[in-house]
Design a protein around this motif. Structure first.
Motif, mmCIF file in Angstrom:
data_model
loop_
_atom_site.group_PDB
_atom_site.id
_atom_site.type_symbol
_atom_site.label_atom_id
_atom_site.label_comp_id
_atom_site.label_asym_id
_atom_site.label_seq_id
_atom_site.Cartn_x
_atom_site.Cartn_y
_atom_site.Cartn_z
ATOM 1 N N PRO A 147 27.430 41.251 31.374
ATOM 2 C CA PRO A 147 27.355 42.444 32.228
ATOM 3 C C PRO A 147 27.928 42.204 33.617
ATOM 4 C CG PRO A 147 25.242 41.330 32.212
ATOM 5 C CD PRO A 147 26.138 40.555 31.270
ATOM 6 N N TRP A 148 28.416 40.990 33.890
ATOM 7 C CA TRP A 148 28.894 40.644 35.226
ATOM 8 C C TRP A 148 30.386 40.927 35.361
ATOM 9 C CZ3 TRP A 148 25.600 39.354 39.047
ATOM 10 C CH2 TRP A 148 24.314 38.970 38.682
ATOM 11 N N VAL A 149 30.766 41.444 36.532
ATOM 12 C CA VAL A 149 32.174 41.629 36.878
ATOM 13 C C VAL A 149 32.379 41.150 38.306
ATOM 14 C CG1 VAL A 149 32.583 43.575 35.328
ATOM 15 C CG2 VAL A 149 31.780 44.008 37.653
ATOM 16 N N GLY A 150 33.600 40.769 38.604
ATOM 17 C CA GLY A 150 33.923 40.432 39.984
ATOM 18 C C GLY A 150 34.001 41.685 40.831
ATOM 19 N N VAL B 8 26.805 34.857 44.161
ATOM 20 C CA VAL B 8 27.848 34.415 45.082
ATOM 21 C C VAL B 8 28.450 33.116 44.570
ATOM 22 C CG1 VAL B 8 28.335 33.642 47.442
ATOM 23 C CG2 VAL B 8 26.761 35.558 47.044
ATOM 24 N N ARG B 9 29.784 33.013 44.689
ATOM 25 C CA ARG B 9 30.494 31.792 44.316
ATOM 26 C C ARG B 9 30.915 31.052 45.583
ATOM 27 N NH1 ARG B 9 32.233 31.842 38.909
ATOM 28 N NH2 ARG B 9 31.833 33.834 37.858
ATOM 29 N N LYS C 164 34.369 32.033 47.634
ATOM 30 C CA LYS C 164 35.476 32.477 46.790
ATOM 31 C C LYS C 164 35.190 33.732 45.992
ATOM 32 C CE LYS C 164 36.789 30.436 43.096
ATOM 33 N NZ LYS C 164 37.338 29.444 42.140
ATOM 34 N N GLY C 165 33.933 34.183 45.883
ATOM 35 C CA GLY C 165 33.722 35.375 45.086
ATOM 36 C C GLY C 165 32.314 35.919 45.160
ATOM 37 N N VAL C 166 32.212 37.206 44.873
ATOM 38 C CA VAL C 166 30.934 37.894 44.703
ATOM 39 C C VAL C 166 31.017 38.679 43.403
ATOM 40 C CG1 VAL C 166 29.359 39.642 45.593
ATOM 41 C CG2 VAL C 166 30.485 38.070 47.180
ATOM 42 N N ARG D 151 42.337 29.237 37.435
ATOM 43 C CA ARG D 151 41.233 29.317 38.389
ATOM 44 C C ARG D 151 41.142 30.689 39.040
ATOM 45 N NH1 ARG D 151 42.896 25.749 41.852
ATOM 46 N NH2 ARG D 151 43.874 27.274 43.225
ATOM 47 N N ASP D 152 42.279 31.262 39.421
ATOM 48 C CA ASP D 152 42.258 32.480 40.221
ATOM 49 C C ASP D 152 42.258 33.763 39.404
ATOM 50 O OD1 ASP D 152 42.214 30.924 42.465
ATOM 51 O OD2 ASP D 152 44.325 31.156 42.949
ATOM 52 N N VAL D 153 42.627 33.668 38.130
ATOM 53 C CA VAL D 153 42.684 34.872 37.302
ATOM 54 C C VAL D 153 41.776 34.758 36.083
ATOM 55 C CG1 VAL D 153 44.159 36.356 35.886
ATOM 56 C CG2 VAL D 153 45.006 35.491 38.069
ATOM 57 N N LEU D 154 42.057 33.809 35.218
ATOM 58 C CA LEU D 154 41.394 33.771 33.920
ATOM 59 C C LEU D 154 39.905 33.445 34.007
ATOM 60 C CD1 LEU D 154 44.178 32.047 31.804
ATOM 61 C CD2 LEU D 154 43.767 34.489 32.177
ATOM 62 N N SER D 155 39.473 32.814 35.087
ATOM 63 C CA SER D 155 38.051 32.477 35.226
ATOM 64 C C SER D 155 37.226 33.594 35.856
ATOM 65 C CB SER D 155 37.894 31.206 36.066
ATOM 66 O OG SER D 155 38.292 31.449 37.403
ATOM 67 N N GLN D 156 37.856 34.707 36.244
ATOM 68 C CA GLN D 156 37.122 35.766 36.917
ATOM 69 C C GLN D 156 36.209 36.513 35.935
ATOM 70 O OE1 GLN D 156 37.119 35.958 40.093
ATOM 71 N NE2 GLN D 156 38.974 34.850 40.651
ATOM 72 N N ALA D 157 35.038 36.898 36.420
ATOM 73 C CA ALA D 157 34.080 37.615 35.576
ATOM 74 C C ALA D 157 34.624 38.991 35.212
ATOM 75 C CB ALA D 157 32.742 37.760 36.304
#
Length: 405
Positions: A29-32, A70-71, A186-188, A265-271
């Motif tokens: 259920p998680w998205v960036g 938070v990342r 790097k991310g929320v 790292r910057d694309v394929l690993s995103q939620a």
């Protein structure tokens, strides 16, 4: 084979099939909701003193959520990075927060964490309702320690704040140092509030990163796109993450790792990633201007091969890629006629090759009708390479939202 043996065989196969079906994980259920691309060091600024300090960094969400996580990152660090305490709250402007919205961040239930070199840390989920396009303040305290190499995003077009001591729970910071970089964040991610939520990643260089956009205004083209998607009922379930790095290249080391090296790292690993908009290559082309590098050879085929590699890797993960044409650059400091010929060839390939799942013509959206090799004056920041706010808006407005349906 004996009939009883056959029956037992098919019963076992059916049981195994059922077990496999039952054990298949449900979609996350998680998205960036916000992210940034990181690099080693801060090439555009002198790094301030970061240890024995609280860093309060402001980020802008692109979709609503009922929980957040938070990342934090030490992916380019050479020593362990100790986070002594951390929090998240709604920003109320500059270094101030809404104290009533403050939540402490924990990591496996603990208030602090040591992030090894090369690693990142994901906070525990926080039951914090967030709206789309909200400004959040992430605060964390770095105790006195050795930090030889910072993991950072330079040129954030956003003011962030640093003050000595542990003040992660303070409503406002007193006379903080102001920096325009995001350090160690790097991310929320958010737990989505609706069905079929998914993430769009904008991947590229300074034109995606938002160079020359108005500071603290979120006027990069991915920001404008997020607003358009949100206002369109058919695409309101999509968030947008900006993974641009100013000065980045596809094939060579410019600023940050090359696009091929950082793509996982910057694309394929995103939620929740489902779509990528790929706009990169102008800095590879600009490298042809450097007469001190006679060994540097570049062809349109080189760039096309690199872009096709990114598409192939995205497709392995079920991610669609939309190729964006390179915007005009005649008049820019590193313009060359050879480079322009490569840009034209690559743009034609993006539009016609069929390699991509769709194409976006940013070149057409930003060029001067009277002189198509140059930026439209109403969109030009003044350096003939980067748009200003109106140009970024024109780029976002040129994207056909049907691509995402």
């Amino acid at each position: 084979m004996h009939i009883r043996t056959l029956v037992l065989f098919f019963m076992a196969a059916s049981a195994l099939s059922a077990q496999t079906t039952l054990s298949k994980p449900a979609p996350s259920p998680w998205v960036g909701s916000w992210a940034t691309a990181i690099l080693d060091g801060d090439p555009w600024h002198n790094a301030p003193t970061l240890v024995d300090s609280t860093l309060r960094e402001v980020v802008h969400t692109s979709t609503a959520g009922k929980q957040v996580r938070v990342r934090l990152t030490n992916e380019f660090g050479t020593e362990p990075l100790r986070i002594g305490a951390a929090s998240i709250a709604a920003s109320t402007g500059t270094s101030s927060i809404d104290a009533g919205s403050l939540h402490d961040l924990t990591f496996g239930g603990l208030p602090s964490i040591v992030i090894p070199p090369g690693a990142q840390a994901l906070s525990d989920p926080i039951p914090m309702v967030t709206a789309a396009f909200a400004d959040l303040a992430i605060s964390f305290y770095l105790p006195l320690q050795q930090v030889s190499s910072v993991t950072v995003h330079s040129g954030a077009q956003q003011d962030n704040y640093i003050v000595t001591g542990n003040h992660v729970r303070e409503a406002s910071l007193t006379t903080p140092v102001v920096t325009s970089s995001w350090y160690f964040v790097k991310g929320v991610d958010v737990e989505s509030t609706g069905p079929q939520q998914a993430t769009v990643v904008a991947f590229g260089d300074s034109i995606t990163d938002g160079a020359y956009a108005t500071e603290n205004a979120n006027h990069r083209w991915p920001d404008y796109l997020a607003t358009r998607l949100h206002e369109n009922p058919a695409t309101a379930n999509l968030s947008v993450l900006n993974e641009g790095i100013g000065g980045n290249c596809i094939l060579i080391h410019c600023a940050g790792q090359n696009a091929l090296a950082r793509f996982d790292r910057d694309v394929l690993s995103q939620a929740g990633v489902k779509y990528v908009i790929l706009l990169e290559g102008i800095n590879d082309i600009g490298g042809l201007h450097n007469t001190n590098r006679p060994e540097y050879k570049l062809t349109a085929e080189d760039l096309e091969q690199g872009l096709a590699q990114l598409v192939a890797r995205a497709h392995e993960h079920g991610v669609k890629v939309f190729g964006a044409t390179l915007t005009p650059y005649k008049g820019a400091g590193y313009f060359t006629e050879k480079g322009e010929a490569i840009r034209q060839a690559v743009n034609q390939w993006i539009l016609t090759s069929g390699v991509f799942d769709g194409a976006i013509d940013f070149d057409k959206a930003t060029s001067d009708p009277a002189n198509p090799l140059m930026f439209n004056p109403q969109y030009d920041s003044g350096d003939h390479l980067h748009p200003k706010d109106a140009g970024y808006a024109a780029m976002a407005n040129s994207i056909d939202l049907n691509l995402f349906q």
